[in-house]
Design an enzyme around this catalytic site. Sequence first.
Site, mmCIF file in Angstrom:
data_model
loop_
_atom_site.group_PDB
_atom_site.id
_atom_site.type_symbol
_atom_site.label_atom_id
_atom_site.label_comp_id
_atom_site.label_asym_id
_atom_site.label_seq_id
_atom_site.Cartn_x
_atom_site.Cartn_y
_atom_site.Cartn_z
ATOM 1 N N SER A 136 6.054 -1.702 -2.054
ATOM 2 C CA SER A 136 6.079 -2.633 -3.206
ATOM 3 C C SER A 136 5.088 -2.181 -4.287
ATOM 4 O O SER A 136 4.088 -2.845 -4.535
ATOM 5 C CB SER A 136 5.808 -4.070 -2.765
ATOM 6 O OG SER A 136 4.714 -4.191 -1.888
ATOM 7 N N GLY A 147 0.841 -1.194 0.000
ATOM 8 C CA GLY A 147 0.000 0.000 0.000
ATOM 9 C C GLY A 147 0.872 1.238 0.000
ATOM 10 O O GLY A 147 2.100 1.168 0.144
ATOM 11 N N LEU A 148 0.253 2.371 -0.156
ATOM 12 C CA LEU A 148 0.970 3.642 -0.176
ATOM 13 C C LEU A 148 1.710 3.886 1.126
ATOM 14 O O LEU A 148 1.354 3.340 2.178
ATOM 15 C CB LEU A 148 -0.014 4.794 -0.409
ATOM 16 C CG LEU A 148 -0.705 4.885 -1.769
ATOM 17 C CD1 LEU A 148 -1.832 5.914 -1.700
ATOM 18 C CD2 LEU A 148 0.293 5.242 -2.864
ATOM 19 N N GLY A 174 2.227 5.570 4.404
ATOM 20 C CA GLY A 174 1.225 6.181 5.269
ATOM 21 C C GLY A 174 -0.108 5.474 5.272
ATOM 22 O O GLY A 174 -1.051 5.926 5.926
ATOM 23 N N SER A 175 -0.209 4.356 4.570
ATOM 24 C CA SER A 175 -1.491 3.641 4.521
ATOM 25 C C SER A 175 -1.784 2.883 5.812
ATOM 26 O O SER A 175 -2.939 2.588 6.112
ATOM 27 C CB SER A 175 -1.513 2.662 3.338
ATOM 28 O OG SER A 175 -0.492 1.686 3.464
ATOM 29 N N GLY A 176 -0.740 2.551 6.555
ATOM 30 C CA GLY A 176 -0.936 1.814 7.807
ATOM 31 C C GLY A 176 -0.392 0.403 7.770
ATOM 32 O O GLY A 176 -0.714 -0.407 8.639
ATOM 33 N N LYS A 177 0.443 0.103 6.779
ATOM 34 C CA LYS A 177 1.002 -1.253 6.642
ATOM 35 C C LYS A 177 1.787 -1.669 7.876
ATOM 36 O O LYS A 177 1.566 -2.745 8.437
ATOM 37 C CB LYS A 177 1.937 -1.321 5.422
ATOM 38 C CG LYS A 177 1.301 -1.004 4.099
ATOM 39 C CD LYS A 177 2.306 -1.081 2.965
ATOM 40 C CE LYS A 177 3.476 -0.145 3.127
ATOM 41 N NZ LYS A 177 3.102 1.279 3.183
ATOM 42 N N SER A 178 2.732 -0.836 8.279
ATOM 43 C CA SER A 178 3.578 -1.180 9.425
ATOM 44 C C SER A 178 2.762 -1.247 10.706
ATOM 45 O O SER A 178 2.991 -2.116 11.561
ATOM 46 C CB SER A 178 4.719 -0.169 9.571
ATOM 47 O OG SER A 178 5.596 -0.239 8.465
#
Length: 205
Positions: A110, A36-37, A39-43
């Site tokens: 990615s 995801g972008l 700042g999307s919240g992946k981490s």
Amino acid sequence: MVDQKATNVHWHDGEVTRAQRHALLGQKGATIWFTGLSGSGKSTVAVALEKALHQQGRLVYRLDGDNVRLGINKNLGFSAEDRAENIRRIGEIAKLFVDAGVIVLSSFVSPYRADRDQVRALHADGGMDFVEVFVDVPLAEAEKRDPKGLYKKARAGLIKQFTGIDDPYEAPQAPELVLPSHQMTLEQEVDALLALLRARGILPA
């Protein structure tokens, strides 16, 4: 795919099988790939899932974008070629963890579909589980969050080839799970992930 440069090299099997390692740990290895972008919240969701799995007694390890770039991929930049190599290396690392029986949480922008598909194929060729999770937020929302101030720098021209600004993000076409993190609580995201892992047999029902 990257060409094999070294010659006269052959895969050497040991006498302990993947199934035996999985039996020892009481779990099945798998890669959960968050894309995801920035700042999307992946981490954020990967950290929360890691904690939840650990509390359930699961052996889990998190691979994170910045962490990897500070180590094994410190020689790579953000060109399309370097991004592809970054993801290729991470895919190979994740595959080794899965072979050992670990549940791997990989959180990387990615941005290119072909690179993610290559990692999926790498796992499929090895008979390993790969779960793609699209952490989907509108660009405006990601830019509003901007936890590292990267969008502001990109808009000012201080960062080039920044995903979503002057470099594309190619959204997954058929991810196993979509998490609109701007519409869900973190608890809801983790619950959805745990339910998916149980449904796929990665976690016991």
